[in-house]
Design a protein around this motif. Sequence first.
Motif, PDB file in Angstrom:
ATOM      1  N   TYR A   5      37.022  33.041 -31.887  1.00  0.00           N
ATOM      2  CA  TYR A   5      36.755  31.738 -31.253  1.00  0.00           C
ATOM      3  C   TYR A   5      35.563  31.086 -31.947  1.00  0.00           C
ATOM      4  N   PHE A  42      36.922  28.472 -19.859  1.00  0.00           N
ATOM      5  CA  PHE A  42      37.666  28.991 -21.006  1.00  0.00           C
ATOM      6  C   PHE A  42      36.749  29.170 -22.198  1.00  0.00           C
ATOM      7  N   ASN A  60      34.311  32.079 -21.902  1.00  0.00           N
ATOM      8  CA  ASN A  60      34.991  33.361 -22.125  1.00  0.00           C
ATOM      9  C   ASN A  60      35.696  33.443 -23.471  1.00  0.00           C
ATOM     10  N   ARG A  64      38.189  31.779 -24.770  1.00  0.00           N
ATOM     11  CA  ARG A  64      39.645  31.788 -24.639  1.00  0.00           C
ATOM     12  C   ARG A  64      40.179  30.382 -24.863  1.00  0.00           C
ATOM     13  N   GLN A 120      45.572  32.710 -16.495  1.00  0.00           N
ATOM     14  CA  GLN A 120      44.992  32.810 -17.832  1.00  0.00           C
ATOM     15  C   GLN A 120      43.555  33.331 -17.788  1.00  0.00           C
ATOM     16  N   ALA A 150      39.177  37.526 -17.079  1.00  0.00           N
ATOM     17  CA  ALA A 150      38.018  37.112 -17.869  1.00  0.00           C
ATOM     18  C   ALA A 150      36.741  37.696 -17.278  1.00  0.00           C
TER      19      ALA A 150
END
Length: 285
Positions: free
Chosen positions: A164, A215, A218, A220, A231, A235
């Motif tokens: 990421y 998101f 984390n 993601r 989703q 996490a």
Amino acid sequence: MNIPENKQRLLTQIADDLQSVEGVAAVVLGGSYAAGMASDQSDLDIGIYYHADKPFKVDDIKAVVEKYAVSPATVTDFYEWGPWVNGGAWMITEHGKVDFLYRNIHQVQQTIDKAQQGEWENHFEQQPPYGFSSVIYLAEVNICQPLYDPAGVLAAWKKAVSVYPRALRETIIRQSLWSADFTIWQAAGFAEKHDVYNTVGCMARAVKNIMAALFAINERYPLGDKRVMEQLQDAAKVPAGLREKVDAILCVSGDTLPQNVTRLTALHQEVVLLSDGLYKPLYQL
């Protein structure tokens, strides 16, 4: 992936037909099956990648659709639906629903390159309920299963998005939490006036931004707004009881608006504490 045998045969047949279409550069399985979140009712989502300077003919895609559809199907031209969901097909087959999604290789590459520099965007009008985030392209690449990729385009992209981007994480956290902060401030004023339309709109918008921040916190990539809680369910950095807190915020009546805004403010503060000190408000509100 746990694809029923009949759907696996269908997927193989469709992928074989698509790869014979001139201008189709790659074919992938995406969606819930690729993400490992499929149910018995899940669609087969097939991504069709092409080069903008030599795209396939939509009539050739129609021919593939007509081979498998058991009822009238929809096949779009390029970019009829907007700048991000740039075309596709929707059909019912004897083994269930199948969706095609066109993807412009140049556009995806550009989006990945910009993400590495911390650049992203959200196109609100693209689709309900909260629009289309450019980061979804990275999510699609990350989870997809290539079925046809002779030039190795997907392989190279998968390597690029496997980590990421640090700059993207920082940008999304800061921008999303500030947008939520500013929106909650507006919501409080509307709630005092018993303005349901604007208060509820602000609360939904702020929750969407809080989810975007989670998101990124984390590391993601979101696959969209469907099953957003699933989703994030495993996490590491998520407020306890997130689903229940979001439900309590968004279940409103004209008499509960101030309490709902208070709950929303508390959730925002929880997420700020999870942001590794990256969030600082732009202004004092």
